[in-house]
Design a protein around this motif. Structure first.
Motif, mmCIF file in Angstrom:
data_model
loop_
_atom_site.group_PDB
_atom_site.id
_atom_site.type_symbol
_atom_site.label_atom_id
_atom_site.label_comp_id
_atom_site.label_asym_id
_atom_site.label_seq_id
_atom_site.Cartn_x
_atom_site.Cartn_y
_atom_site.Cartn_z
ATOM 1 N N LYS A 10 18.452 43.268 20.629
ATOM 2 C CA LYS A 10 19.078 42.938 21.841
ATOM 3 C C LYS A 10 18.875 44.407 22.898
ATOM 4 C CE LYS A 10 23.412 41.946 22.297
ATOM 5 N NZ LYS A 10 24.687 42.528 22.063
ATOM 6 N N ALA A 11 18.378 45.555 22.207
ATOM 7 C CA ALA A 11 17.817 46.823 22.129
ATOM 8 C C ALA A 11 16.155 46.459 22.811
ATOM 9 C CB ALA A 11 18.298 47.887 22.000
ATOM 10 N N GLU A 12 15.851 45.483 22.358
ATOM 11 C CA GLU A 12 14.952 45.748 23.178
ATOM 12 C C GLU A 12 14.255 44.722 23.655
ATOM 13 O OE1 GLU A 12 12.533 43.547 19.525
ATOM 14 O OE2 GLU A 12 9.929 44.219 20.193
ATOM 15 N N GLY A 13 15.342 43.750 23.972
ATOM 16 C CA GLY A 13 15.036 42.412 24.805
ATOM 17 C C GLY A 13 15.775 43.429 26.168
ATOM 18 N N ILE A 14 16.730 44.160 26.568
ATOM 19 C CA ILE A 14 16.945 45.047 27.629
ATOM 20 C C ILE A 14 15.884 45.444 27.843
ATOM 21 C CG2 ILE A 14 18.999 46.473 28.500
ATOM 22 C CD1 ILE A 14 20.577 44.658 26.677
ATOM 23 N N GLY A 56 18.181 38.853 42.780
ATOM 24 C CA GLY A 56 18.700 39.244 41.487
ATOM 25 C C GLY A 56 18.198 38.129 40.597
ATOM 26 N N PHE A 57 19.244 38.914 39.122
ATOM 27 C CA PHE A 57 18.790 37.960 37.994
ATOM 28 C C PHE A 57 19.455 36.120 37.455
ATOM 29 C CE2 PHE A 57 18.619 43.127 36.688
ATOM 30 C CZ PHE A 57 17.131 42.250 36.578
ATOM 31 N N ARG A 58 18.191 35.779 37.039
ATOM 32 C CA ARG A 58 18.876 34.256 36.817
ATOM 33 C C ARG A 58 19.601 34.332 35.609
ATOM 34 N NH1 ARG A 58 13.457 32.736 37.736
ATOM 35 N NH2 ARG A 58 13.688 31.970 35.618
ATOM 36 N N GLY A 59 19.948 35.140 34.943
ATOM 37 C CA GLY A 59 19.475 34.831 33.506
ATOM 38 C C GLY A 59 19.397 34.485 32.372
ATOM 39 N N GLY A 60 20.046 34.632 31.310
ATOM 40 C CA GLY A 60 19.176 32.859 30.281
ATOM 41 C C GLY A 60 18.809 33.870 29.070
ATOM 42 N N SER A 61 18.359 33.592 28.130
ATOM 43 C CA SER A 61 18.445 34.236 26.420
ATOM 44 C C SER A 61 17.018 35.889 26.911
ATOM 45 C CB SER A 61 17.928 33.866 25.752
ATOM 46 O OG SER A 61 16.587 32.914 26.024
ATOM 47 N N LEU A 62 16.814 35.924 25.786
ATOM 48 C CA LEU A 62 16.356 37.463 25.704
ATOM 49 C C LEU A 62 14.873 37.196 24.957
ATOM 50 C CD1 LEU A 62 17.786 40.099 24.803
ATOM 51 C CD2 LEU A 62 16.686 39.610 26.986
#
Length: 634
Positions: free
Chosen positions: A174-178, A75-81
């Motif tokens: 945002k698209a690059e980070g995703i 599972g992902f922890r979340g956080g910034s990109l």
């Protein structure tokens, strides 16, 4: 063993008629001298472990030839990109967008109805700045009432345009980070320990996750990591590494202009992709033993290397793309260099700015995997791409030579490179690694006669600082430099050195003289002495028989007459001081008088013969006469 090899070209005997023309050169002879024995004792003291500084590369699996992707993603922890979080394995699927500081400042200005290029007074209170600017704007609106509507519409249009640019930039980030996080979910990391010239074999397990067939294109961002497309080579490395996986013939097909080889996969099909990493580029410095090093950067290959540096730790990405061009899987290989063993070291001396052409003979190698009748395939590689290194196939049971062609450099540059010798056709691992040093020296040509001293002037130029210099000769018994001790070389000064050469063997030879900074222990200048040594004109010849095994030797006498009318002092020299000794080394006789030279021949325990030259020199070491004594031990 520390060896020194001299290549001497034998010269023919000179007569009176041969003095007008250069002598003909005979065959080359090789003399190998054992300078001493070097004993080396090594020990691995290790490196202190620091748990707080463990890198991600330390937790990667290694020494495994099969690379299996992860079956399930945690599972992902979340956080910034941010790039730091994206680089980690479990970065997050929910992200908080952070605007750039420049964008925030611009948005604050537009919210306050202030243009970005307007001049803002440097006051700490923002409200006072806003009030002053609003007053200025009110004055301008009162003076130009008819243009107020146009100004308001223009300001609103600029604000809308800047807002759209900021939003588009945020969407792009945002698209690059995703996309980076999604590609990280299909990325498998592998740690690889590699050394110079050795091929590292691995297999990546690739599975088609779709319900439709796919043609997967394989692309590596580093040429040193490639896909094995040849079936025989694949079979060879599988047997070498004892990898118990299935082999499929003619699995890959290549197209012109494609990024790499392609493989066809049926729905949900799993195949093993053979990969090979091999590097031939390295320098003479060994890799530092210590903690692992993981480079940082934004590119696929984060650590760049120069052709003259040792292989750095780097990261290589192998991308498997489907029919639509999107990556299906990514294999990220982290390369950790390991030191390599050097079997032989060669140190060569050559004139500056000239190509060095050298042939090194190889011993006879036999591959145990081949039949006795078949010849061993020998191939070579060089760590420097500017050096031409090759070998030629000769008849069976005949020795082979490695041919080197090294471009020249100015003096006193030292060029270093490695030569890898392979005895297997697939070049899996080098059988021997040679380290070659080429010293490019300033050339000095000297033509002289054996037993006679020749003088030559050398010029040494000073640099920016004062130095203490001392000169050293490779053959101190044949070449001396005056001054012999330490002398001071002032800045930008010119020091003349007197070189005195007195060889004892005829032929073409190479000697070298080094000028060393004694304070810094560094080489300042080096000269390569190219000697063309001739044999002298013989005045008389004698034959002497010495009994073998009596342990006493033999004594003889020969006479010498002073050809001058005045008294002279003469010095006796011999090219074999171990076989012949003189009763008196120096003697003085009057003009026209005769002197008897006492000779003492050393005893011998075995029969044979030797030719000894006796030189009668003056005080300046110029040869007056030369006698030849042929000694027979019987």
């Amino acid at each position: 063993e520390v060896l020194t090899t001299d290549y001497v070209g034998q010269d023919t005997l000179l007569t009176d008629t041969d003095l007008a023309r250069p002598s003909a050169s005979g065959p080359m002879t090789v003399q190998t001298i054992i300078r001493g024995l070097l004993y080396v004792r090594t020990g691995n003291v290790g490196c202190p472990a620091e748990p707080d500084k463990r890198k991600a590369v330390d937790d990667m699996p290694s020494h495994s030839h099969i690379i299996r992707p992860r079956e399930a993603i945690s599972g992902f922890r979340g956080g910034s990109l941010s790039p730091r979080n994206i680089f980690q394995l479990n970065a997050g699927n929910t992200a908080q967008v952070h605007r750039l500081k420049m964008d925030e400042d611009h948005m604050r200005l537009y919210r306050d109805r202030i243009r970005a290029d307007a001049v803002i007074p440097e006051e700490p209170n923002l409200n006072s700045q806003r009030r002053k600017l609003e007053c200025m704007a009110a004055v301008r609106r009162r003076e130009a009432k008819e243009n107020s509507e146009a100004a308001e519409s223009l300001g609103h249009a600029e604000e809308v345009r800047f807002t759209s640019e900021v939003k588009s930039n945020e969407e792009y980030k945002k698209a690059e980070g995703i996309a980076s996080m999604l590609s990280l979910a299909i990325t498998t990391q592998h740690l690889l320990y590699a050394s110079l010239g050795s091929a590292e074999y691995m297999e990546f397990v690739l599975k088609n996750p779709f319900n439709v067939p796919q043609t997967v294109t394989i692309h590596s961002d580093d040429s040193e990591l490639s896909v094995i497309t040849d079936t025989e080579e694949w079979r060879y490395f599988k047997a070498l590494t004892k990898t118990p996986t299935q082999l499929e013939e003619n699995m890959f097909h290549e197209k012109e202009g494609a990024a790499g080889p392609a493989v066809y996969l049926r729905p949900k099909e799993t195949v093993h992709i053979p990969l090979k990493y091999q590097s031939f580029t390295c320098s003479h410095t060994m890799a530092t033993q210590g903690p692992s090093f993981l480079p940082s950067g934004k590119g696929a290959q984060t650590a760049k290397r120069n052709q003259s540096n040792i292989i750095n730790a780097k990261t290589i990405k192998v991308t498997f793309k489907a029919d639509d061009g999107k990556p299906m899987a990514i294999c990220q290989v982290s390369v950790e260099p390991t030191p390599h063993a050097v079997d032989q070291t060669f140190r060569l001396y050559h004139p500056e700015r000239c190509f060095l052409k050298k042939a090194i003979r190889l011993p006879l190698w036999h591959d145990p995997t081949e039949t006795p009748d078949s010849s061993t395939h020998i191939s070579v590689r060089c760590s420097d791409p500017n050096v031409i290194c090759q070998t030629r196939m000769l008849a069976p049971e005949e020795p082979q030579d490695v041919y080197l062609k090294v471009p020249g450099s100015p003096s006193p540059h030292i060029k270093t490179f490695f030569v890898m010798v392979f005895t297997d056709k697939r070049m899996a691992a080098p059988s021997q690694i040679w380290q070659v040093y080429v010293h490019f020296l300033e050339r000095v040509d000297i033509s002289c006669v054996t037993g006679q001293r020749s003088c030559q002037s050398l010029v040494l130029r000073g640099k920016q600082t004062t130095r203490k210099i001392k000169c050293f000769s490779s053959h101190p018994k044949e070449a001396e430099v005056d001054p012999a001790g330490v002398f001071v070389l002032p800045p930008a000064a010119v020091q003349e050195l007197q070189l005195k050469v007195q060889p004892w063997q005829a032929g073409s030879r190479f000697l070298y003289v080094n000028a060393v900074d004694m304070d810094q222990q560094r080489l300042v200048t080096a000269w390569l002495l190219c000697l063309n040594v001739h044999r002298p004109v013989l005045s008389k010849a004698f034959e002497v028989c010495v009994p073998v095994g009596d342990g006493r030797g033999s004594s003889r006498k020969i006479s010498y007459t002073n050809p001058y009318t005045s008294s002279r002092t003469f010095v006796l020299r011999s090219d074999h001081p171990d076989l012949l000794q003189f009763k008196e080394q120096n003697f003085r006789i009057g003009g026209g008088e005769t002197y008897t030279i006492g000779l003492r021949f050393a005893p011998s325990q075995s029969p044979g013969s030797a030719e000894i030259l006796i030189y009668v020199n003056n005080l300046e070491e110029k040869t007056e006469e030369t006698f030849c004594v042929k000694v027979s031990y019987s």
